[in-house]
Design a protein around this motif. Sequence first.
Motif, PDB file in Angstrom:
ATOM      1  N   ARG A  87      38.940  27.903  -1.766  1.00  0.00           N
ATOM      2  CA  ARG A  87      39.199  27.104  -2.963  1.00  0.00           C
ATOM      3  C   ARG A  87      40.282  26.073  -2.617  1.00  0.00           C
ATOM      4  O   ARG A  87      41.466  26.327  -2.760  1.00  0.00           O
ATOM      5  CB  ARG A  87      39.627  28.003  -4.118  1.00  0.00           C
ATOM      6  N   THR A  88      39.850  24.919  -2.162  1.00  0.00           N
ATOM      7  CA  THR A  88      40.788  23.935  -1.618  1.00  0.00           C
ATOM      8  C   THR A  88      41.794  23.439  -2.650  1.00  0.00           C
ATOM      9  O   THR A  88      42.933  23.116  -2.297  1.00  0.00           O
ATOM     10  CB  THR A  88      40.024  22.745  -1.015  1.00  0.00           C
ATOM     11  N   ASN A  89      41.415  23.361  -3.924  1.00  0.00           N
ATOM     12  CA  ASN A  89      42.363  22.930  -4.951  1.00  0.00           C
ATOM     13  C   ASN A  89      43.500  23.921  -5.135  1.00  0.00           C
ATOM     14  O   ASN A  89      44.556  23.565  -5.661  1.00  0.00           O
ATOM     15  CB  ASN A  89      41.647  22.735  -6.292  1.00  0.00           C
ATOM     16  N   ARG A  90      43.284  25.167  -4.721  1.00  0.00           N
ATOM     17  CA  ARG A  90      44.282  26.220  -4.934  1.00  0.00           C
ATOM     18  C   ARG A  90      45.032  26.593  -3.655  1.00  0.00           C
ATOM     19  O   ARG A  90      45.858  27.503  -3.662  1.00  0.00           O
ATOM     20  CB  ARG A  90      43.609  27.472  -5.511  1.00  0.00           C
ATOM     21  N   THR A  91      44.750  25.906  -2.561  1.00  0.00           N
ATOM     22  CA  THR A  91      45.399  26.240  -1.299  1.00  0.00           C
ATOM     23  C   THR A  91      46.884  25.895  -1.352  1.00  0.00           C
ATOM     24  O   THR A  91      47.249  24.769  -1.695  1.00  0.00           O
ATOM     25  CB  THR A  91      44.745  25.476  -0.132  1.00  0.00           C
ATOM     26  N   GLY A  92      47.726  26.852  -1.004  1.00  0.00           N
ATOM     27  CA  GLY A  92      49.166  26.611  -0.961  1.00  0.00           C
ATOM     28  C   GLY A  92      49.873  27.058  -2.220  1.00  0.00           C
ATOM     29  O   GLY A  92      49.259  27.369  -3.245  1.00  0.00           O
ATOM     30  N   THR A  93      51.188  27.098  -2.130  1.00  0.00           N
ATOM     31  CA  THR A  93      52.001  27.341  -3.323  1.00  0.00           C
ATOM     32  C   THR A  93      51.917  26.137  -4.251  1.00  0.00           C
ATOM     33  O   THR A  93      51.908  26.265  -5.471  1.00  0.00           O
ATOM     34  CB  THR A  93      53.459  27.603  -2.916  1.00  0.00           C
ATOM     35  N   HIS A  94      51.869  24.956  -3.649  1.00  0.00           N
ATOM     36  CA  HIS A  94      51.607  23.711  -4.368  1.00  0.00           C
ATOM     37  C   HIS A  94      50.561  22.945  -3.576  1.00  0.00           C
ATOM     38  O   HIS A  94      50.587  22.937  -2.346  1.00  0.00           O
ATOM     39  CB  HIS A  94      52.860  22.850  -4.501  1.00  0.00           C
ATOM     40  N   CYS A  95      49.625  22.320  -4.277  1.00  0.00           N
ATOM     41  CA  CYS A  95      48.661  21.414  -3.640  1.00  0.00           C
ATOM     42  C   CYS A  95      48.550  20.208  -4.568  1.00  0.00           C
ATOM     43  O   CYS A  95      47.645  20.122  -5.402  1.00  0.00           O
ATOM     44  CB  CYS A  95      47.308  22.101  -3.442  1.00  0.00           C
ATOM     45  N   ILE A  96      49.505  19.305  -4.452  1.00  0.00           N
ATOM     46  CA  ILE A  96      49.636  18.188  -5.392  1.00  0.00           C
ATOM     47  C   ILE A  96      48.657  17.083  -5.030  1.00  0.00           C
ATOM     48  O   ILE A  96      48.694  16.534  -3.926  1.00  0.00           O
ATOM     49  CB  ILE A  96      51.076  17.642  -5.398  1.00  0.00           C
ATOM     50  N   GLN A  97      47.775  16.757  -5.963  1.00  0.00           N
ATOM     51  CA  GLN A  97      46.778  15.708  -5.768  1.00  0.00           C
ATOM     52  C   GLN A  97      47.287  14.411  -6.415  1.00  0.00           C
ATOM     53  O   GLN A  97      47.673  14.414  -7.587  1.00  0.00           O
ATOM     54  CB  GLN A  97      45.461  16.105  -6.432  1.00  0.00           C
ATOM     55  N   ILE A  98      47.308  13.334  -5.649  1.00  0.00           N
ATOM     56  CA  ILE A  98      47.756  12.043  -6.166  1.00  0.00           C
ATOM     57  C   ILE A  98      46.609  11.047  -6.093  1.00  0.00           C
ATOM     58  O   ILE A  98      46.105  10.751  -5.000  1.00  0.00           O
ATOM     59  CB  ILE A  98      48.964  11.485  -5.381  1.00  0.00           C
ATOM     60  N   GLU A  99      46.174  10.554  -7.235  1.00  0.00           N
ATOM     61  CA  GLU A  99      45.165   9.491  -7.299  1.00  0.00           C
ATOM     62  C   GLU A  99      45.882   8.157  -7.450  1.00  0.00           C
ATOM     63  O   GLU A  99      46.565   7.909  -8.445  1.00  0.00           O
ATOM     64  CB  GLU A  99      44.227   9.697  -8.488  1.00  0.00           C
ATOM     65  N   THR A 100      45.740   7.302  -6.449  1.00  0.00           N
ATOM     66  CA  THR A 100      46.308   5.963  -6.500  1.00  0.00           C
ATOM     67  C   THR A 100      45.302   5.029  -7.180  1.00  0.00           C
ATOM     68  O   THR A 100      44.126   5.020  -6.826  1.00  0.00           O
ATOM     69  CB  THR A 100      46.601   5.451  -5.083  1.00  0.00           C
TER      70      THR A 100
END
Length: 295
Positions: A87-100
Amino acid sequence: MADLWMPGAARHSVGNAGAMDGGPSRAVWHITSNAKDWTLKNELGWFTGGGASVAPHLLWEPFTGEIAQFFPANSRSLSLQNAGGVRTNRTGTHCIQIETVFTQGETVNGKRYATVRDTPCKGLDEIVAWLRSLGIPDGWPGGAPTAFTRDTVSLDTWLHDGGHYGHNQIPGNSHVDPGPMPNLFASTPTPAKPSTAPKVSLGHVTYAAKHDPTAAQGHATYRAEVLLVEKALKAEGFLSSQYVDGSFGTLTVTAYARWQRSPAGGGYVGTAADGIPGKASLQRLGAKHGFTVTD
């Protein structure tokens, strides 16, 4: 404790928060690639409406520095596809997605911009400072993106190496954004700003919920913290205003159990939804209503 909502960003919560799987923290950079409209207003309307199912954490407009946030930092967002069972969106303690808010070759005020690197990048230093405060290390485990092409990292790298990634590098995904990026790490690391959000002690509210409500009622700190929880429960529609009184009594316990059972509260069932605050459910409530949780 780092701010779960980036200071200075406009908060546009879309709900539907989800827990992370843990591990090294990372950030993933995207561009909106909209052939018809290149404004933050348009993309904001999309991600808070029909596009909420693919919303990132942050929406960043590099020409004006405007930033909007849709999920708190301790929640997954929805901008990535899974890589098989990962589940790539949930990988890590934080997985911050930034849409430019950017499209390759767009024209702004008569000037054509080929890449994000060519834009003014207003607000970028503030974003990177916030990411650092979340424990996301400087650096690109797969190398900084250099073109609008796939450059997929190994699944082992993705799972075990914190830092910054391009959407084009994530296993299981097919996108080629964000293209060449500016030097994110040119500025000196900025110390994290201390959180100004009020704090709620898990131990205090748990004690107040488990014991005779009057046991903690005479303690000003306990009452203030219970009031924050009760006000949040009221805002969620689970507690009537006349019972927002700083006393974690039977009705507050019942209201909190309803929060625990709700999807936003964690969807707990059975004895796990007993109305006694647990850390995960209390953090979810605090993330939505502006308080942080301590042990």
